[in-house]
Each structure stands twice: as C-alpha cells, then as structure tokens.
Enzyme design. Sequence first.
Site, PDB file in Angstrom:
ATOM      1  N   THR A   1      -1.803   1.418   1.628  1.00  0.00           N
ATOM      2  CA  THR A   1      -1.792   2.342   2.771  1.00  0.00           C
ATOM      3  C   THR A   1      -0.819   3.482   2.559  1.00  0.00           C
ATOM      4  O   THR A   1       0.211   3.334   1.889  1.00  0.00           O
ATOM      5  CB  THR A   1      -1.404   1.588   4.061  1.00  0.00           C
ATOM      6  OG1 THR A   1      -1.201   2.530   5.125  1.00  0.00           O
ATOM      7  CG2 THR A   1      -0.108   0.808   3.879  1.00  0.00           C
TER       8      THR A   1
ATOM      9  N   GLU B   1       1.137   4.452   4.719  1.00  0.00           N
ATOM     10  CA  GLU B   1       2.386   4.097   5.402  1.00  0.00           C
ATOM     11  C   GLU B   1       3.463   3.673   4.408  1.00  0.00           C
ATOM     12  O   GLU B   1       4.648   3.639   4.745  1.00  0.00           O
ATOM     13  CB  GLU B   1       2.143   2.982   6.421  1.00  0.00           C
ATOM     14  CG  GLU B   1       1.327   3.401   7.631  1.00  0.00           C
ATOM     15  CD  GLU B   1       2.077   4.313   8.601  1.00  0.00           C
ATOM     16  OE1 GLU B   1       3.317   4.217   8.675  1.00  0.00           O
ATOM     17  OE2 GLU B   1       1.420   5.123   9.279  1.00  0.00           O
TER      18      GLU B   1
ATOM     19  N   TYR C   1       5.434  -3.147   8.624  1.00  0.00           N
ATOM     20  CA  TYR C   1       4.072  -3.090   8.084  1.00  0.00           C
ATOM     21  C   TYR C   1       4.061  -2.378   6.734  1.00  0.00           C
ATOM     22  O   TYR C   1       3.484  -2.867   5.756  1.00  0.00           O
ATOM     23  CB  TYR C   1       3.152  -2.359   9.071  1.00  0.00           C
ATOM     24  CG  TYR C   1       1.798  -2.006   8.512  1.00  0.00           C
ATOM     25  CD1 TYR C   1       0.819  -2.974   8.320  1.00  0.00           C
ATOM     26  CD2 TYR C   1       1.479  -0.686   8.173  1.00  0.00           C
ATOM     27  CE1 TYR C   1      -0.435  -2.651   7.815  1.00  0.00           C
ATOM     28  CE2 TYR C   1       0.231  -0.356   7.666  1.00  0.00           C
ATOM     29  CZ  TYR C   1      -0.717  -1.342   7.484  1.00  0.00           C
ATOM     30  OH  TYR C   1      -1.950  -1.015   6.973  1.00  0.00           O
TER      31      TYR C   1
ATOM     32  N   LYS D   1       3.081  -4.006   3.130  1.00  0.00           N
ATOM     33  CA  LYS D   1       2.005  -3.423   2.328  1.00  0.00           C
ATOM     34  C   LYS D   1       2.506  -3.018   0.936  1.00  0.00           C
ATOM     35  O   LYS D   1       1.779  -3.111  -0.059  1.00  0.00           O
ATOM     36  CB  LYS D   1       1.410  -2.210   3.045  1.00  0.00           C
ATOM     37  CG  LYS D   1       0.347  -2.558   4.075  1.00  0.00           C
ATOM     38  CD  LYS D   1      -0.934  -3.048   3.424  1.00  0.00           C
ATOM     39  CE  LYS D   1      -2.081  -3.166   4.407  1.00  0.00           C
ATOM     40  NZ  LYS D   1      -3.305  -3.673   3.748  1.00  0.00           N
TER      41      LYS D   1
END
Length: 326
Positions: free
Chosen positions: A125, A127, A149, A153
């Site tokens: 991701t 992010e 998160y 990831k």
Amino acid sequence: MKNALITGITGQDGAYLSQHLLKEGYKVYGLIARRSTDTLWRLNYLGIENEVELIEGDMTDISSLIRAIKISKASEVYNLAAQSFVGTSWSQPILTAEVTGVGVTNILEAIRLLDPSIKFYQASTSEMFGLIQESMQSENTPFYPRSPYGVAKLYGHWITVNYRESFNIHASSGILFNHESPLRGIEFVTRKVTDAVAKIKLGLSDELRLGNIDAKRDWGFAGDYVEAMWMMLQQDKPDDYVIATGKTTTVRDMCKIAFDHVNLNYDDYVIIDPKFYRPAEVDVLLGNPTKAKEKLKWEPKTSLEDLIIMMVDADLGRIKKQQQRG
C-alpha cells in the site's frame, strides 16, 4: 484451467479480482473468515457469488491456510486479506499487526512448505510511504509509515521480498495507491462522501462531517487496479510495482465533484469535525506508475470524475432500492 486462491475475497479488491480471473478462465477459490453477518454482498453485487468456491480459514491460523492451498490446488495465490482501515489500526494495533503483518508470513510459509512454485501476490500500500520522502513516490522511494496499518503493511512487504530472495518464490508486491469503487466500505472517505451526497440529495441527511479535507490522494478505480495484480503474476520474474494514476486530488475537490454531480454546493453541507483528524496525518500521496506502464503495459482507464460519478450513482440506486423495500 488455472486455479487461484484469493484471501480477502469478500473485500472490494477480492470481488473485482475474482471477476477478472473468472473472465480469464480461472477456477477461483476464496478464503473466508467465519462471520455471523453477510460478507458476500460484493460478490453478489458483481453477480459472481455462485461462481467462486469459498473455503473457511483465517490469516492467523497457518493450518487453515495450508488446508486452503491444498483444497484449491492453486497455482497463484493473491493475498488481499488485512485489517485494512487505517483509522481502526490505532485502536486495534495488535490485531492489525497479526493479520496485516504476520498473516503474510503465515501464507508465504504455507506456500514454501507445500509448493514453492506457487506464484504469490502481496497487496502492499501507498500508506507505507506515509511521511513522504519524495514528492512523487516510486518503487525506490524510502518508506516512512505513519500508522500501525502502514507499519504492518511494510512488514508484509519486506517479508514478501525476503521469501522471494531466500526461497526463490515468485512473490510480487503491488504498492497500490488509493483505489475506490461502489464496493468500497462505508468507512473510507470516498464512499463516506458519495453515500452522504446520495442521502442529502434524497432528503435523508443534511450534512457531511469530515476531518482534514485538504489531504491529497492519488485515487483510481479498483476494477482497473486488480488487472495489474494479475499482470504481475504473468511476468517471468517477480518484482514490486507502484500502481497509481500519477495525479493527486484533495478530499475537498473530490467532494466538489460528488456534490456537483447532483447539482448541490458542497460548501452548504460539509462540516469540519476535529473528531475525524488522525493522530498522525499523511498529507500527500502521489504515485509514479512509470515502471508498471513500461514493464506490465498497464494503464489506469477510469478518471477520478468518472469514478466519483459511478460511486454517487451506485449509492443513489442502492438507497432508492432500500426506500422502496422499506
């Protein structure tokens, strides 16, 4: 016929990827966690619920993953399962770490033990870039995640690279920037906006509360992005790819597109609520998809305007149906 196993099949990407693989002639299996509520509505929405075979399992239980791979006889495994809502990762950081992070190791280890020739896709991701180190993020941009998160990831991303290099597994990661659709969960900002616009237009609401509407994101259509996932596993060599549009838009401008579509002025309805500010905000994300365009021959097909209009129309249709049933 090829067999594919998709973890997270009941999510937005899982549903669109299932649809794409079915069109490519695959037999599609999906790992599904035991839930008391209906989680199949996305597969239902696309009309493919009866075309996929579901296997119960859990990303934190390697024995269930081994069982799923054996049952499916998959030659390709797509790992889309995660606790995928950034906001929730602050209130449930350990769950996020176990499912979104360690879960990746579990399924890679299951592949290593059963059949290392299985091709593996990891859903990474944007992010992971978090506090951006370059104005446009590519595969070579340093990572600086800003949420539990993003951190989880990043672990999943690097363990995928590690298994590729350590055990010669065809393991690729797609570093996907924000991708949306009518199947997006209501907790995500794009869907929160389009759902609110539909309710306001139909007289069921009179406001939309948001946090930082000047945050910028690179938004694309999930249906376009799942094709890139499949393309990665068709390559001779595994690799990591940024999947993005290369254009960035503020939440404010995205709201304007949605409200304009139903002939309303967003200024009349959007209320800034500090409750929705994140503990550590990611202000700008902008992907550089050059590598994917050159090596995979992948291009995003859907503009942000078309995407938001598609989502608003879908929410209008959904709410009207509910009213008719109501």
